[in-house]
Design a protein around this motif. Structure first.
Motif, mmCIF file in Angstrom:
data_model
loop_
_atom_site.group_PDB
_atom_site.id
_atom_site.type_symbol
_atom_site.label_atom_id
_atom_site.label_comp_id
_atom_site.label_asym_id
_atom_site.label_seq_id
_atom_site.Cartn_x
_atom_site.Cartn_y
_atom_site.Cartn_z
ATOM 1 N N UNK A 37 -60.452 -6.106 37.974
ATOM 2 C CA UNK A 37 -59.253 -5.636 37.287
ATOM 3 C C UNK A 37 -58.109 -6.631 37.465
ATOM 4 N N UNK A 38 -57.940 -7.151 38.661
ATOM 5 C CA UNK A 38 -56.890 -8.150 38.894
ATOM 6 C C UNK A 38 -57.130 -9.393 38.033
ATOM 7 N N UNK A 39 -58.354 -9.866 38.009
ATOM 8 C CA UNK A 39 -58.674 -11.049 37.209
ATOM 9 C C UNK A 39 -58.449 -10.775 35.726
ATOM 10 N N UNK A 40 -58.869 -9.607 35.269
ATOM 11 C CA UNK A 40 -58.713 -9.229 33.870
ATOM 12 C C UNK A 40 -57.246 -9.265 33.444
ATOM 13 N N UNK A 41 -56.369 -8.693 34.269
ATOM 14 C CA UNK A 41 -54.960 -8.608 33.906
ATOM 15 C C UNK A 41 -54.141 -9.820 34.346
ATOM 16 N N UNK A 42 -54.733 -10.730 35.093
ATOM 17 C CA UNK A 42 -53.978 -11.899 35.562
ATOM 18 C C UNK A 42 -53.570 -12.818 34.416
ATOM 19 N N UNK A 43 -54.202 -12.685 33.272
ATOM 20 C CA UNK A 43 -53.852 -13.512 32.114
ATOM 21 C C UNK A 43 -52.567 -13.030 31.441
ATOM 22 N N UNK A 44 -52.184 -11.775 31.713
ATOM 23 C CA UNK A 44 -50.993 -11.200 31.088
ATOM 24 C C UNK A 44 -49.879 -10.875 32.076
ATOM 25 N N UNK A 45 -50.271 -10.534 33.324
ATOM 26 C CA UNK A 45 -49.303 -10.053 34.307
ATOM 27 C C UNK A 45 -49.473 -10.784 35.623
ATOM 28 N N UNK A 52 -52.612 -6.199 43.794
ATOM 29 C CA UNK A 52 -51.378 -5.687 43.209
ATOM 30 C C UNK A 52 -51.240 -6.312 41.830
ATOM 31 N N UNK A 53 -50.918 -5.477 40.848
ATOM 32 C CA UNK A 53 -50.709 -5.949 39.485
ATOM 33 C C UNK A 53 -49.321 -5.504 39.052
ATOM 34 N N UNK A 54 -48.514 -6.453 38.597
ATOM 35 C CA UNK A 54 -47.160 -6.150 38.117
ATOM 36 C C UNK A 54 -47.276 -5.697 36.661
ATOM 37 N N UNK A 55 -47.696 -4.467 36.482
ATOM 38 C CA UNK A 55 -47.931 -3.898 35.160
ATOM 39 C C UNK A 55 -46.592 -3.492 34.551
ATOM 40 N N UNK A 56 -46.404 -3.573 33.225
ATOM 41 C CA UNK A 56 -45.113 -3.223 32.614
ATOM 42 C C UNK A 56 -44.662 -1.788 32.881
#
Length: 92
Positions: A19-27, A37-41
């Motif tokens: 999940x971190x890798x998946x969203x690392x391209x945007x966040x 930890x993901x800095x999600x909007x």
């Protein structure tokens, strides 16, 4: 308002890293095999891998739609856990 779910799975570390890798391209993300930890909007997502569970914590922003936030997180994790899906989220 902070919400936490204990999601039973023996693959917690794998799923949090995916999940971190998946969203690392945007966040902005921070990740290691035991936590992420993901800095999600809609607010930050924190994850911790335990032996038999993934602990997911979300901190929705005041304007966030909490139901949508929970759904987005669950749907993405279910994609990575397709052999186990749907995962059980006990949000509290």
């Amino acid at each position: 308002m902070t919400l936490t779910a204990h999601v039973p799975t023996p693959n917690a570390s794998r799923y949090l890293q995916q999940l971190c890798k998946h969203w690392s391209h945007k966040f902005e993300t921070e990740c290691d095999p035991q936590s992420g930890v993901i800095a999600f909007p809609m607010g930050p997502i924190r994850m911790a891998a335990q032996e038999e569970a993934l602990v997911v914590t979300i901190d929705p922003t005041p304007e966030a739609d909490v139901a949508v936030f929970k759904k987005v997180v669950a749907e993405h994790l279910d994609r990575f856990a397709f052999r186990e899906a749907p995962l059980a989220f006990d949000w509290k």
